[in-house]
Enzyme design. Structure first.
Site, short mmCIF file in Angstrom:
data_model
loop_
_atom_site.label_atom_id
_atom_site.label_comp_id
_atom_site.label_asym_id
_atom_site.label_seq_id
_atom_site.Cartn_x
_atom_site.Cartn_y
_atom_site.Cartn_z
N GLY A 45 139.72 -34.10 -60.70
CA GLY A 45 141.09 -33.65 -60.61
C GLY A 45 141.29 -33.08 -59.36
O GLY A 45 140.11 -32.71 -58.56
N GLN A 46 142.49 -32.53 -59.09
CA GLN A 46 142.94 -31.75 -57.85
C GLN A 46 143.64 -30.65 -58.29
O GLN A 46 144.87 -31.13 -58.94
CB GLN A 46 143.34 -32.89 -56.86
CG GLN A 46 143.48 -32.10 -55.43
CD GLN A 46 143.86 -33.14 -54.19
OE1 GLN A 46 143.39 -34.22 -54.30
NE2 GLN A 46 143.90 -32.63 -53.05
N GLY A 48 146.05 -26.85 -56.46
CA GLY A 48 146.40 -26.13 -55.26
C GLY A 48 145.26 -25.55 -54.41
O GLY A 48 145.36 -25.49 -53.18
N GLY A 82 141.95 -26.93 -54.30
CA GLY A 82 140.92 -27.83 -53.72
C GLY A 82 140.62 -28.97 -55.04
O GLY A 82 141.39 -29.09 -56.01
N VAL A 118 138.00 -30.95 -57.73
CA VAL A 118 137.07 -30.63 -58.99
C VAL A 118 136.35 -32.07 -58.94
O VAL A 118 136.77 -33.18 -59.14
CB VAL A 118 137.54 -30.39 -60.25
CG1 VAL A 118 136.38 -30.13 -61.10
CG2 VAL A 118 138.18 -28.98 -59.93
N LYS A 126 133.91 -27.29 -58.22
CA LYS A 126 135.27 -27.09 -57.41
C LYS A 126 135.04 -27.03 -56.12
O LYS A 126 134.57 -25.75 -55.52
CB LYS A 126 135.91 -25.81 -57.98
CG LYS A 126 137.36 -25.66 -57.66
CD LYS A 126 137.82 -24.50 -58.31
CE LYS A 126 139.43 -24.27 -58.04
NZ LYS A 126 140.03 -23.25 -58.60
N ASP A 150 148.07 -17.46 -63.97
CA ASP A 150 148.28 -19.04 -63.76
C ASP A 150 148.00 -19.63 -65.04
O ASP A 150 147.28 -20.70 -65.05
CB ASP A 150 147.70 -19.51 -62.63
CG ASP A 150 148.36 -21.22 -62.16
OD1 ASP A 150 149.56 -21.28 -62.83
OD2 ASP A 150 147.33 -21.92 -61.76
#
Length: 569
Positions: free
Chosen positions: A280-281, A283, A285, A287, A301, A398
């Protein structure tokens, strides 16, 4: 289980007991032997600077020859005596357990242990040593009651303290005083310390009944009582200074080096960060999934090269995440730095993130209500740890479904601390001019004024879309038909309390956890949610009738319209 009854006398640096675990062994001049020597040396050198507790490890990340070690010095002794005890214990345990990869030793002034597995932040109480004074008290019933009251009081005091230590004396008779001491290793959470000490207190009557003194020692906690003073509060070291995001000691930064991994090893594990390895990606970077040579799967990551983080800032972030150890937080295994490369290495969780289940029609059906309820509770406990139970107070900033990862047993783990902020323990809020996060999960006071606090995370915990139109029932998936509707509506009610506009009206995470686990507790009526948008298509959503339900019934009303049977869609 070991029961020993020697005559206990207060002596400095006096050996009490040890245990060698005869399951795995090593040979002299082996890799593990070298790593163990380095780990023990690090324990000794850091003893005077550690405030009585220190842990470290040496060797290849997740490798079979990595040596983990820790010590706990009694909370009232001086740093110099702590170092002496750690040094003596390190030498003696190597003589007593010359080939075993796991061992633990207790002295009067300290406890030291090492292993080839991680022994950090997990409450361990399988190994128990019971030591009882040979002399009996004259009035056992009165003594037992006084002792129980003292130990319960000390346990409560220790759990509330910064270093999990408490000692005190009380009157037993007009001429006799009773002295008590309790202590936990500071790497476990307060609830585990409480549980460990409670187990020790309950075992006093069984193993030290009617004795003038005794102690119970476990790897994660210990208690002791005597009718004579055996501790010195005058030499009790001060609690560790509060840590902030801008000030982290060089000794702590050096300790991060134990998590440093070789860049080429991680690059090979991810097949040179190939597209096929991409998980996945975000904000900050990308993974990647990786596999080490020993077969261990990891999540890597790779931070964006334009993140602007320098070496010190990156190490500060690593140190923060490394200290956060809880069942409902993703565990950091290591990190890499090479040139502009910054890598964070985590445990790989096979079920990916929560949003992949919630927003996927096929996967969503596999989430029964029991699993969903456990996920809700797990996230709440993870946030409670961040806000109140960890040695550091952390605001995540977050919290959202994509940052909740699920392990093989669907246990939730909060991830991605790239936006987290560290508070001092008595700090309640802070301000920022740089607003970061995800809209829809951000509290109004944060968006409008840059104010953030633990209540900002509470807002994120309670956020969802349907409440803006008052159609909370749309949250309930049809696959959950026939489940506990009262429990579901209670969760929605708690969520509404979390997204109230006024910060003071939102519950703390400790209150949320209590509301989730105690259904007998009544819930207050929530006030109007923040960002509530009224339109002609919205339902009539008055504050007084925001939720009207009976928890043991399937009947409820959201808008004072007709009451019908639950039929979610």
């Amino acid at each position: 289980m070991l029961i020993i009854s020697p005559n206990i006398e207060a002596q400095e640096t006096t050996y009490r007991y040890h245990r060698c675990v005869n399951t795995t062994f090593f040979t002299l001049n082996s890799t593990f032997s070298t790593n163990l020597n380095e780990t023990l040396s690090s324990l000794i050198s850091n003893a005077p600077l550690s405030n009585g507790f220190y842990n470290t490890s040496t060797g290849a990340l997740l490798g079979p020859d990595r040596a983990y070690g820790l010590f706990l010095c009694r909370g009232d002794i001086s740093p110099d005596l702590c170092q002496i005890c750690v040094k003596v214990a390190s030498k003696k345990i190597k003589n007593l357990c010359p080939k075993q990869k796991e061992a633990i030793i207790w002295y009067e002034e300290c406890m030291l242990g090492y292993s080839n597995r991680s022994i950090f932040s997990d409450m361990e109480e399988d190994t128990c040593v019971y030591l009882g004074n040979q002399n009996n008290v004259i009035h056992p019933s009165q003594f037992n009651q006084t002792l129980a009251d003292l130990m319960n009081s000390l346990a409560h005091e220790a759990v509330s303290s910064s270093n999990f230590f408490a000692a005190e004396d009380v009157n037993f008779t007009t001429v006799t005083r009773l002295y008590g001491l309790v202590q936990c290793t500071p790497d476990i959470v307060s609830s585990e310390c409480c549980s460990c000490l409670a187990a020790c207190v309950s075992e006093i009557r069984k193993y030290c009944n009617g004795k003038e003194g005794g102690r119970i020692s476990k790897p994660s906690c210990n208690i002791r009582f005597e009718i004579y003073p055996f501790y010195s509060m005058a030499s009790h070291p001060p609690p560790p200074p509060a840590t902030s995001t801008s000030k982290i000691g060089s000794c702590e930064i050096d300790n991060v080096q134990s998590l440093l991994s070789d860049f080429s090893t991680i690059r090979a594990a991810t097949n040179n960060f190939s597209i096929d390895s991409k998980l996945g990606q975000g904000g900050f970077g990308v993974v990647y999934k990786g596999r080490l040579l020993d077969g261990q799967d990891i999540a890597v990551k790779r931070l964006s090269r334009n993140s602007g983080q320098g070496e010190l800032e990156f190490k500060n972030e690593v140190l923060l995440v490394a200290k956060l150890l809880h069942r409902n937080l993703v565990r950091l295994l290591g990190f890499c730095m090479k040139g502009n490369e910054r890598l964070l290495i985590y445990e790989l969780l096979p079920n990916s993130s929560l949003d992949n289940f919630i927003f996927d029609p096929t996967k969503r059906s596999s989430l029964d209500w029991e699993t969903r309820y456990k996920i809700i509770g797990g996230i709440a406990r993870g946030l409670l740890y961040l806000h109140e139970d960890s040695r550091l107070r952390v605001i995540h900033r977050d919290l959202k479904a994509s940052n909740i990862l699920l392990d093989a047993n669907m246990i939730p783990k909060i991830a991605d601390f790239g936006m987290a902020r560290l508070f001092e323990m008595d700090q309640t809020q802070a301000n920022t001019s740089r607003i970061v996060g995800t809209f829809g999960y951000m509290a109004p006071e944060y968006i409008k004024h840059g104010h953030f606090s633990t209540k900002s995370d509470v807002f994120s915990f309670g956020a969802w879309r349907n409440w803006t139109r008052g159609t909370a029932l749309n949250m309930i998936n049809s696959s959950l038909r026939g489940c506990s509707s009262g429990e579901m509506i209670r969760c929605i009610h708690i969520g509404l309390l979390c997204v109230q506009e006024k910060v003071a009206n939102r519950p703390t995470m400790s209150s949320v956890v209590l509301m989730l686990t105690s259904h007998s507790q009544s819930l207050p009526i929530p006030s109007k949610p923040a960002f509530f948008m009224q339109s002609s298509s919205d339902l009539d959503y008055s504050e007084s009738s925001m939720l009207d339900y009976r928890e043991n019934d399937a009947l409820f009303s959201l808008n004072e319209a007709s009451i019908t049977e639950l039929d979610p869609r």
